[in-house]
Design a protein around this motif. Structure first.
Motif, mmCIF file in Angstrom:
data_model
loop_
_atom_site.group_PDB
_atom_site.id
_atom_site.type_symbol
_atom_site.label_atom_id
_atom_site.label_comp_id
_atom_site.label_asym_id
_atom_site.label_seq_id
_atom_site.Cartn_x
_atom_site.Cartn_y
_atom_site.Cartn_z
ATOM 1 N N PRO A 17 -3.799 4.876 5.205
ATOM 2 C CA PRO A 17 -5.426 5.345 5.334
ATOM 3 C C PRO A 17 -5.362 6.646 4.812
ATOM 4 C CG PRO A 17 -4.405 5.939 7.432
ATOM 5 C CD PRO A 17 -3.008 5.270 6.769
ATOM 6 N N SER A 18 -4.689 7.369 4.063
ATOM 7 C CA SER A 18 -4.887 8.757 3.857
ATOM 8 C C SER A 18 -6.116 9.012 2.675
ATOM 9 C CB SER A 18 -3.642 9.173 3.046
ATOM 10 O OG SER A 18 -2.299 9.276 3.545
ATOM 11 N N LEU A 19 -6.187 8.082 1.859
ATOM 12 C CA LEU A 19 -7.363 8.429 0.835
ATOM 13 C C LEU A 19 -8.775 7.754 1.537
ATOM 14 C CD1 LEU A 19 -8.054 9.809 -1.690
ATOM 15 C CD2 LEU A 19 -7.556 7.548 -2.800
ATOM 16 N N VAL A 20 -8.586 6.780 2.271
ATOM 17 C CA VAL A 20 -9.729 6.235 2.962
ATOM 18 C C VAL A 20 -10.153 7.286 3.820
ATOM 19 C CG1 VAL A 20 -10.348 4.423 4.512
ATOM 20 C CG2 VAL A 20 -8.888 3.879 2.576
ATOM 21 N N LEU A 72 -10.443 0.569 -3.971
ATOM 22 C CA LEU A 72 -10.125 -0.988 -3.869
ATOM 23 C C LEU A 72 -9.537 -1.274 -5.534
ATOM 24 C CD1 LEU A 72 -14.016 -1.787 -2.934
ATOM 25 C CD2 LEU A 72 -11.836 -2.064 -1.750
ATOM 26 N N TRP A 73 -9.590 -0.622 -6.215
ATOM 27 C CA TRP A 73 -8.818 -0.785 -7.380
ATOM 28 C C TRP A 73 -7.381 -0.546 -7.547
ATOM 29 C CZ3 TRP A 73 -13.755 0.951 -11.143
ATOM 30 C CH2 TRP A 73 -14.498 -0.393 -10.882
ATOM 31 N N PHE A 74 -7.056 0.857 -7.029
ATOM 32 C CA PHE A 74 -5.735 1.276 -7.201
ATOM 33 C C PHE A 74 -4.995 1.718 -6.155
ATOM 34 C CE2 PHE A 74 -8.685 2.791 -10.758
ATOM 35 C CZ PHE A 74 -7.941 2.173 -11.811
ATOM 36 N N ASP A 75 -5.655 1.705 -4.826
ATOM 37 C CA ASP A 75 -4.713 1.863 -3.594
ATOM 38 C C ASP A 75 -4.102 0.571 -3.324
ATOM 39 O OD1 ASP A 75 -3.758 2.779 -1.180
ATOM 40 O OD2 ASP A 75 -5.210 4.111 -1.007
ATOM 41 N N ASP A 76 -2.852 0.433 -3.595
ATOM 42 C CA ASP A 76 -2.085 -0.817 -3.427
ATOM 43 C C ASP A 76 -1.655 -0.880 -1.875
ATOM 44 O OD1 ASP A 76 -2.190 -1.332 -6.216
ATOM 45 O OD2 ASP A 76 -0.425 -0.521 -6.567
ATOM 46 N N ALA A 77 -1.509 0.083 -1.362
ATOM 47 C CA ALA A 77 -1.112 0.270 0.266
ATOM 48 C C ALA A 77 -1.930 -0.271 1.190
ATOM 49 C CB ALA A 77 -0.544 1.773 0.756
ATOM 50 N N VAL A 78 -3.449 -0.019 0.664
ATOM 51 C CA VAL A 78 -4.312 -0.356 1.569
ATOM 52 C C VAL A 78 -4.726 -2.017 1.227
ATOM 53 C CG1 VAL A 78 -7.003 -0.019 1.802
ATOM 54 C CG2 VAL A 78 -5.571 1.796 1.952
ATOM 55 N N ASN A 79 -4.736 -2.189 0.066
ATOM 56 C CA ASN A 79 -5.140 -3.666 -0.254
ATOM 57 C C ASN A 79 -3.910 -4.555 0.193
ATOM 58 O OD1 ASN A 79 -7.553 -2.905 -1.561
ATOM 59 N ND2 ASN A 79 -6.363 -2.260 -3.551
ATOM 60 N N ALA A 80 -2.756 -4.201 0.099
ATOM 61 C CA ALA A 80 -1.485 -5.052 0.779
ATOM 62 C C ALA A 80 -1.563 -5.032 2.124
ATOM 63 C CB ALA A 80 -0.300 -4.268 0.299
ATOM 64 N N ASP A 81 -2.266 -4.185 3.135
ATOM 65 C CA ASP A 81 -2.204 -4.362 4.470
ATOM 66 C C ASP A 81 -3.455 -3.805 4.793
ATOM 67 O OD1 ASP A 81 -1.872 -4.335 6.886
ATOM 68 O OD2 ASP A 81 -0.065 -2.904 7.184
ATOM 69 N N PRO A 82 -4.662 -4.603 4.929
ATOM 70 C CA PRO A 82 -5.986 -3.978 5.251
ATOM 71 C C PRO A 82 -6.119 -3.746 6.498
ATOM 72 C CG PRO A 82 -5.788 -6.555 5.136
ATOM 73 C CD PRO A 82 -4.323 -6.023 4.618
ATOM 74 N N VAL A 83 -5.246 -3.922 7.493
ATOM 75 C CA VAL A 83 -5.362 -3.443 8.834
ATOM 76 C C VAL A 83 -4.503 -2.091 9.053
ATOM 77 C CG1 VAL A 83 -5.141 -4.389 11.479
ATOM 78 C CG2 VAL A 83 -5.692 -5.729 9.466
ATOM 79 N N TRP A 84 -3.468 -2.217 8.536
ATOM 80 C CA TRP A 84 -2.620 -0.874 9.100
ATOM 81 C C TRP A 84 -2.103 -0.392 7.699
ATOM 82 C CZ3 TRP A 84 -2.372 0.718 13.960
ATOM 83 C CH2 TRP A 84 -2.726 0.036 14.809
ATOM 84 N N GLY A 85 -2.643 -0.536 6.631
ATOM 85 C CA GLY A 85 -2.056 0.268 5.366
ATOM 86 C C GLY A 85 -2.221 1.676 5.336
ATOM 87 N N ARG A 101 -7.328 6.693 14.416
ATOM 88 C CA ARG A 101 -6.212 5.905 14.716
ATOM 89 C C ARG A 101 -5.491 5.556 13.299
ATOM 90 N NH1 ARG A 101 -6.790 1.185 18.716
ATOM 91 N NH2 ARG A 101 -4.918 0.691 17.961
ATOM 92 N N GLY A 102 -6.574 5.529 12.215
ATOM 93 C CA GLY A 102 -5.988 5.180 10.913
ATOM 94 C C GLY A 102 -5.856 3.648 10.763
ATOM 95 N N VAL A 103 -6.586 2.854 11.662
ATOM 96 C CA VAL A 103 -6.833 1.438 11.494
ATOM 97 C C VAL A 103 -7.700 0.939 10.647
ATOM 98 C CG1 VAL A 103 -5.808 1.409 13.789
ATOM 99 C CG2 VAL A 103 -8.337 1.534 13.559
ATOM 100 N N LEU A 104 -7.537 -0.364 10.193
ATOM 101 C CA LEU A 104 -8.589 -0.818 9.288
ATOM 102 C C LEU A 104 -9.062 -0.287 8.074
ATOM 103 C CD1 LEU A 104 -10.651 -2.215 12.694
ATOM 104 C CD2 LEU A 104 -9.097 -3.557 10.913
ATOM 105 N N PRO A 105 -8.285 0.460 7.312
ATOM 106 C CA PRO A 105 -8.552 1.189 6.106
ATOM 107 C C PRO A 105 -9.455 0.365 5.253
ATOM 108 C CG PRO A 105 -6.130 0.892 6.010
ATOM 109 C CD PRO A 105 -6.775 0.453 7.657
ATOM 110 N N TYR A 106 -8.698 -0.845 4.862
ATOM 111 C CA TYR A 106 -9.335 -1.642 3.870
ATOM 112 C C TYR A 106 -10.800 -1.946 4.351
ATOM 113 C CZ TYR A 106 -10.337 -5.863 0.765
ATOM 114 O OH TYR A 106 -11.080 -6.710 0.054
ATOM 115 N N PHE A 107 -11.047 -2.518 5.485
ATOM 116 C CA PHE A 107 -12.256 -2.718 5.811
ATOM 117 C C PHE A 107 -13.176 -1.788 5.964
ATOM 118 C CE2 PHE A 107 -9.339 -6.136 7.546
ATOM 119 C CZ PHE A 107 -9.787 -7.158 6.931
ATOM 120 N N ALA A 108 -12.874 -0.536 6.210
ATOM 121 C CA ALA A 108 -13.744 0.570 6.522
ATOM 122 C C ALA A 108 -14.100 1.072 4.852
ATOM 123 C CB ALA A 108 -12.925 1.795 7.053
ATOM 124 N N ASN A 109 -13.180 1.077 3.934
ATOM 125 C CA ASN A 109 -13.504 1.474 2.724
ATOM 126 C C ASN A 109 -14.530 0.167 2.091
ATOM 127 O OD1 ASN A 109 -12.879 3.086 0.216
ATOM 128 N ND2 ASN A 109 -12.356 1.362 -0.459
#
Length: 268
Positions: A82-85, A67-80, A132-140
Motif C-alpha cells: 500500500p506504499s503509494l496508495v 491503477l495503471w502501473f502499481d502491479d502489487a496493488v492490482n494483483a492483491d487488492p486487499v493486502w497488496g 493497517r495498510g489494508v484494501l489499497p486497491y479499493f481505497a485508491n
C-alpha cells in the motif's frame, strides 16, 4: 499510523491552508478580474473551490498512475503493497480535515450536512488504510471520483462570475460535468462492487476482521448514496440548462447563484 503517513497528512493540511489563505487570493486576482469585484462572502468559497480543484488534480492523476502501473496493488487488492496508495490517501485525509475545519469556521455561508457526512465517512474508511495498510486497491479506486471535481467547481466559478446559463462555456462545462461525474462516480459502481463481492469468503477477506469489513462496506454504501443524490442534482441542472427550463424555485435573477446547495466539490 506510521510517522511518514502522519507527516504527509499534517503537511497536506498545512499546505492546503497556505493555498487557501495565500496562493488562491493572489492567483485568482491575477488570472480573473471578476474575483476582485465579488462580495467578500464569495471569496471564501471561491478560494475553497480553487484549493479543491488543485487537490483533485494531484490525487486524481496519482490515482490513475497507481491503477495503471502499481502491479502489487492490482494483483492483491486487499493486502497488496500500500506504499503509494498510502501517500495518496494521506494527501486526501489532510485535505478532508482542512475542509472540515473550513466548513466549521464558515458554516453560515458554506455549511452543508452532506459535505460533513461525506468527509467523515471517507476519513473513517481511509483510517484503516493508513493504520493497517489494508484494501489499497479499493481505497485508491474510490479516488477516481476526484476527476469530476474540477468540472463541479468550474460550474460554481461561472455562476459566481454571473455567466448566463446559456453561455456556450457554461453549457459545455455542464455537459462535461454530468458525463464525467456519471462515469467516475456512478458507472464505476457495478465493477467496483463486483470486485468487492469477489473477495467475500476468501482468506484475505477473513484476515481483515469485522471492524475493517464493516468500515469498508458501510462507508462505500454511504458514499455512493450521496453520489447518487448528487448525480440526480447534476442531471436535473444539466437538463434545465440544455432545455432552457426555468428553475421552479427561482425567486429572482440571483436566487440560483446565492444558493449553497451545490454538488459536493470533494472526495470520496
Amino acid at each position: 499510523m506510521e510517522t511518514r503517513e502522519l507527516a504527509i497528512v499534517a503537511s497536506s493540511f498545512v499546505g492546503f491552508q497556505l493555498l487557501f489563505y495565500g496562493v488562491s487570493p493572489l492567483l485568482s486576482s491575477i488570472i480573473t478580474k471578476g474575483y476582485g469585484v465579488l462580495p467578500s462572502s464569495k471569496h471564501c468559497e471561491w478560494n475553497s473551490r480553487l484549493v479543491s480543484t488543485i487537490h483533485a488534480l494531484i490525487v486524481g492523476l496519482l490515482c490513475l498512475y497507481i491503477l495503471w502501473f502499481d502491479d502489487a496493488v492490482n494483483a492483491d487488492p486487499v493486502w497488496g503493497d500500500p506504499s503509494l496508495v498510502k501517500v495518496n490517501v494521506a494527501i486526501t485525509s489532510g485535505y478532508l480535515i482542512y475542509d472540515l475545519v473550513l466548513l466549521a469556521c464558515n458554516w453560515s455561508t458554506m455549511g452543508d450536512s452532506f459535505f460533513v457526512c461525506h468527509h467523515l465517512a471517507a476519513l473513517y474508511a481511509y483510517s484503516y488504510v493508513l493504520t493497517r495498510g489494508v484494501l489499497p486497491y479499493f481505497a485508491n479506486f474510490r479516488l477516481i471520483s476526484e476527476l469530476s471535481t474540477p468540472f463541479v467547481n468550474q460550474r460554481w466559478f461561472f455562476e459566481a462570475l454571473r455567466y448566463p446559463r446559456s453561455h456556450r462555456l457554461v453549457v459545455a462545462n455542464g455537459v462535461a460535468m454530468a458525463v464525467v461525474f456519471f462515469l467516475v462516480r456512478i458507472a464505476v459502481m457495478p465493477p467496483y462492487y463486483a470486485s468487492v463481492v469477489a473477495t467475500f469468503g476468501t482468506p484475505a477477506f477473513e484476515r481483515l476482521g469485522l471492524g475493517a469489513q464493516v468500515a469498508w462496506i458501510v462507508s462505500c454504501v454511504c458514499l455512493d448514496i450521496l453520489n447518487t443524490v448528487w448525480m440526480y442534482r447534476i442531471a436535473r441542472g444539466c437538463y434545465k440548462v440544455l432545455t432552457g427550463a426555468p428553475s421552479s424555485k427561482a425567486k429572482g435573477p440571483d436566487s440560483e447563484r446565492n444558493k449553497q446547495n451545490h454538488v459536493n466539490n470533494h472526495t470520496d
